[in-house]
Design an enzyme around this catalytic site. Structure first.
Site, PDB file in Angstrom:
ATOM      1  N   LEU A 238       1.238  -1.168  -0.053  1.00 25.74           N
ATOM      2  CA  LEU A 238       0.066  -0.108   0.655  1.00 25.74           C
ATOM      3  C   LEU A 238       1.086   1.098   0.345  1.00 25.74           C
ATOM      4  O   LEU A 238       0.285   1.960  -0.030  1.00 25.74           O
ATOM      5  CB  LEU A 238      -1.227   0.046   1.317  1.00 25.74           C
ATOM      6  CG  LEU A 238      -1.960  -0.343   1.056  1.00 25.74           C
ATOM      7  CD1 LEU A 238      -3.373  -0.788   2.088  1.00 25.74           C
ATOM      8  CD2 LEU A 238      -3.292  -0.430  -0.151  1.00 25.74           C
TER       9      LEU A 238
ATOM     10  N   PHE B  18      -9.657   4.846  -2.674  1.00 26.78           N
ATOM     11  CA  PHE B  18      -8.417   3.570  -2.412  1.00 26.78           C
ATOM     12  C   PHE B  18      -7.442   4.274  -1.677  1.00 26.78           C
ATOM     13  O   PHE B  18      -7.003   5.270  -1.778  1.00 26.78           O
ATOM     14  CB  PHE B  18      -7.545   4.331  -4.373  1.00 26.78           C
ATOM     15  CG  PHE B  18      -8.739   3.617  -5.428  1.00 26.78           C
ATOM     16  CD1 PHE B  18      -9.053   2.746  -5.893  1.00 26.78           C
ATOM     17  CD2 PHE B  18      -8.290   4.307  -6.648  1.00 26.78           C
ATOM     18  CE1 PHE B  18      -9.659   1.858  -6.668  1.00 26.78           C
ATOM     19  CE2 PHE B  18      -9.053   3.371  -8.069  1.00 26.78           C
ATOM     20  CZ  PHE B  18      -9.803   2.409  -8.156  1.00 26.78           C
ATOM     21  N   GLU B  19      -6.477   2.944  -2.427  1.00 27.95           N
ATOM     22  CA  GLU B  19      -5.185   2.940  -1.067  1.00 27.95           C
ATOM     23  C   GLU B  19      -5.319   2.826   0.313  1.00 27.95           C
ATOM     24  O   GLU B  19      -4.493   3.716   0.836  1.00 27.95           O
ATOM     25  CB  GLU B  19      -3.896   3.502  -1.922  1.00 27.95           C
ATOM     26  CG  GLU B  19      -3.825   2.948  -3.598  1.00 27.95           C
ATOM     27  CD  GLU B  19      -3.889   1.690  -3.622  1.00 27.95           C
ATOM     28  OE1 GLU B  19      -3.480   1.230  -2.701  1.00 27.95           O
ATOM     29  OE2 GLU B  19      -3.204   1.606  -4.682  1.00 27.95           O
ATOM     30  N   GLY B  20      -6.853   3.143   1.145  1.00 28.78           N
ATOM     31  CA  GLY B  20      -7.215   3.700   2.309  1.00 28.78           C
ATOM     32  C   GLY B  20      -7.894   4.587   2.049  1.00 28.78           C
ATOM     33  O   GLY B  20      -7.067   5.693   1.246  1.00 28.78           O
TER      34      GLY B  20
ATOM     35  N   ARG C 244       0.007   4.391  -2.472  1.00 29.71           N
ATOM     36  CA  ARG C 244      -0.283   5.276  -2.354  1.00 29.71           C
ATOM     37  C   ARG C 244       0.783   6.310  -3.040  1.00 29.71           C
ATOM     38  O   ARG C 244       0.213   7.180  -3.856  1.00 29.71           O
ATOM     39  CB  ARG C 244      -0.734   5.866  -0.994  1.00 29.71           C
ATOM     40  CG  ARG C 244      -1.049   5.291  -0.037  1.00 29.71           C
ATOM     41  CD  ARG C 244      -1.132   4.985   0.823  1.00 29.71           C
ATOM     42  NE  ARG C 244      -2.307   4.113   2.359  1.00 29.71           N
ATOM     43  CZ  ARG C 244      -2.007   3.214   3.194  1.00 29.71           C
ATOM     44  NH1 ARG C 244      -0.800   3.274   3.503  1.00 29.71           N
ATOM     45  NH2 ARG C 244      -2.881   2.603   3.513  1.00 29.71           N
TER      46      ARG C 244
END
Length: 605
Positions: free
Chosen positions: A276, A415-417, A280
């Site tokens: 991740l 997305f991505e957290g 990011r």
């Protein structure tokens, strides 16, 4: 595949992650687009040409969910080497630096749906294997992923555990003979879910030995399409990125060979979180490409559309929008490439097969990666919104590009957290680094507290077009540290439970990083190309002014929450003293930037 090699950017002494808050980096230690090598520029052009000539003509088919077109485009990109940048040479890859990989992500992002599919394949689809796969796993899958024969996907999220990834309900059970794992559960919102060939799937698995023996912990597995018991569900009908495949995955007594365990049992969280971090910062580059595409459409329309007898780009409020959009792109470029430059500097000299150390070095910049994710996605959202506003009524109609850009941009804050999770990461990771002594934040905070209590702070004697911005940046760091100190005094170890304050502190930290990146980049351009520095300097000044306003507002919010009575009055007095400055004339600066891009007909410095 075409062979491409690009050297690492010029390296400097390794800068620890998060250190920007308590140090004074110089422009020559930072990597920006102006520092691209000639080969990186050639790769950027190759990717941009492919996106323009091959991807854009296929947008109607992509948006209609013709996944055969997406697969064909991925194979075509593979023929140019664009899918193999992060894959070791022995497995059919090019094994290039992270900056080059980021450049490709940016230039490929002319359409949100294709960018999503491509990024999922080349990033989270491939990196788990590169970092954690056995030699046999890499030899089996990576060459196919490199040449586009296989498409990769990554399955972490579940309906009840999106951001709370460690709370997965999917289970994996090892057979009595130790030969197979049986997976049961359901994954949700899986990009490339409907057509990928190989999936990294996370499930809880019983740890057989060691300190966690007997516990069920997150573990990663490789599952091929066509495995009995594995199916991809219906395609989700989404607000945006409609042409990308997003499906659930259903695992019903899905049996895979034990050899398909990826990494170690119970260590799946390491895979998830390390992947991740890369996702990011690369999302920032993909967002940057989307922002540039949106700006091109908005600027072209503003020059063509006439009202009251002249093009609307001649009106002050439209110029204000165009300048803000261009400045947002400038800042996004600065933070994206500064961050990937830090990572490449940290990776310089490490053996390419030492994946454990590579991951540790990248994880050291988790704060910067989360900052890039949050700032870039929110800048792009603002640009997409202004694009619709410039198109006005036509911006709300599907025939025009603004409508799709607006819809596609929204997912990037999830997305991505989610951006909320990433804000907590920014502050939480810095607190963790401070408490562990890894980063001397506590002494820096104490020094600021002592300094502000002793009386007025003298400004450094600076010269040059950005002297005031450097002063404002120094004030921003002092104010952030002072406010963090006030919050820490109030809540001590329980600060992490105060999410609103953690989020506001994150916004202050993000403001510092974006301000500093913009100022350092403009300063570097001014030093290298004085005649071309007027617009970068204007953009840095515009952003610094607005970012400082945000930072000051967050400081007021936090102090109001952590202090009362005489203490509050004292702290607000200190805040006013730290924040005191002469405002920049941003109206004139915005006009200067707007008129520049209008004359050029595109985003250009």
């Amino acid at each position: 595949m075409a062979t491409m090699t690009a050297p690492l950017p010029v390296t400097a002494t390794r800068i620890p992650g998060g250190a920007f808050l308590i140090t004074t980096p110089t422009a020559d230690t930072c990597f920006f687009p102006e520092d691209f090598t000639e080969e990186q520029r050639q790769i950027a052009q190759t990717t941009a040409d492919f996106a323009a000539n091959e991807v854009l003509p296929q947008v109607p088919a992509i948006e209609a969910k013709d996944f055969a077109v997406i697969r064909r485009l991925i194979r075509q990109a593979a023929d140019l080497g664009l899918t193999a940048v992060d894959i070791p040479e022995e497995y059919g890859g090019l094994e290039m630096d992270k900056a080059t990989s980021a450049i490709i992500a940016e230039k490929m992002s002319v359409n949100g749906s294709f960018s999503t599919a491509f990024s999922a394949h080349t990033g989270i689809g491939i990196l788990p294997l590169v970092w954690y796969g056995t030699h046999a796993q890499k030899a089996k899958y990576l060459p196919k992923l490199a040449d586009g024969t296989f498409v990769g996907a990554y399955a972490l999220s579940e309906s009840s555990s999106g951001s709370d990834a460690l709370n997965a309900s999917t289970r994996a059970v090892l057979s009595d003979d130790g030969q197979t794992y049986t997976l049961n559960g359901e994954k949700m919102w899986i990009t490339n879910g409907g057509f990928a060939d190989i999936y990294t799937i996370f499930a809880k698995c019983l740890v057989p030995d060691g300190p966690n023996a007997g516990k069920e912990l997150l573990t990663a597995f490789l599952v091929e399409r066509g495995t009995p018991g594995f199916t991809s569900g219906h395609e989700e009908h989404k607000l945006g990125i409609r042409g990308s495949s997003t499906t659930p995955l259903i695992l019903a007594d899905c049996k895979i060979p034990a050899a398909n365990l990826l990494g170690e049992v119970g260590k799946g969280h390491r895979i998830a979180f390390n992947i991740l971090n890369v996702g990011r910062y690369k999302l920032g580059n993909a967002v940057l490409g989307g922002a540039k595409a949106a700006f091109s459409h908005a600027l072209r329309y503003a020059k063509e559309r006439k009202a009251f007898g002249k093009p609307i780009c001649e009106f002050g409020l439209i110029q204000e929008k165009l300048a803000g959009m261009a400045t947002g792109i400038f800042v996004t470029e600065a933070i994206c490439y500064r961050t990937v430059g830090l990572i490449d500097q940290a990776l310089a000299g490490i053996a390419k097969d030492d994946t454990t150390e590579i991951q540790k070095r990248i994880e050291d910049y988790a704060v910067e990666c989360s900052i890039v994710k949050v700032a870039s996605s929110e800048i792009f959202d603002a640009i997409a919104d202004e694009t619709v506003q410039i198109f006005a009524g036509y911006g709300y109609v599907e025939e025009y590009p603004a409508e799709r850009i607006y819809r596609d941009a929204r997912i990037n804050r999830i997305f991505e957290g989610t951006n909320e999770i990433n804000r907590l990461i920014v502050t939480g990771m810095l607190i963790k680094a401070a408490l562990s002594g890894k980063l001397p934040l506590m002494p820096a905070i104490q020094s600021i507290m002592d300094e502000v209590m002793s009386g007025p702070i003298e400004k450094e004697d600076r010269e040059g077009p950005l002297a005031a911005e450097y002063d404002l940046l120094a004030a921003a760091k002092r104010l952030t540290l002072f406010t963090a100190g006030a919050a820490t005094q109030k809540y001590m170890q329980q600060l992490s439970d105060e999410q609103e304050i953690m989020g506001a502190l994150a916004d202050m930290i993000i403001s510092v990083y974006t301000m500093e990146s913009a100022v350092l980049r403009a300063d570097k351009i001014a030093a290298q190309q004085p005649r071309a520095s007027a617009i970068p300097v204007a953009m840095a000044r515009i952003h610094t002014a607005s970012a400082f306003d945000t930072l000051e507002g967050c400081a007021r919010t936090i102090i109001a929450a952590v202090a009362e009575g005489d203490m509050a009055r004292t702290q607000f007095a200190i805040l006013r003293r730290l924040a005191k400055h002469d405002p920049a004339d941003t109206i004139t600066l915005r006009r200067q930037v707007a008129q520049h891009v209008i004359r050029a007909g595109k985003y250009i410095l």
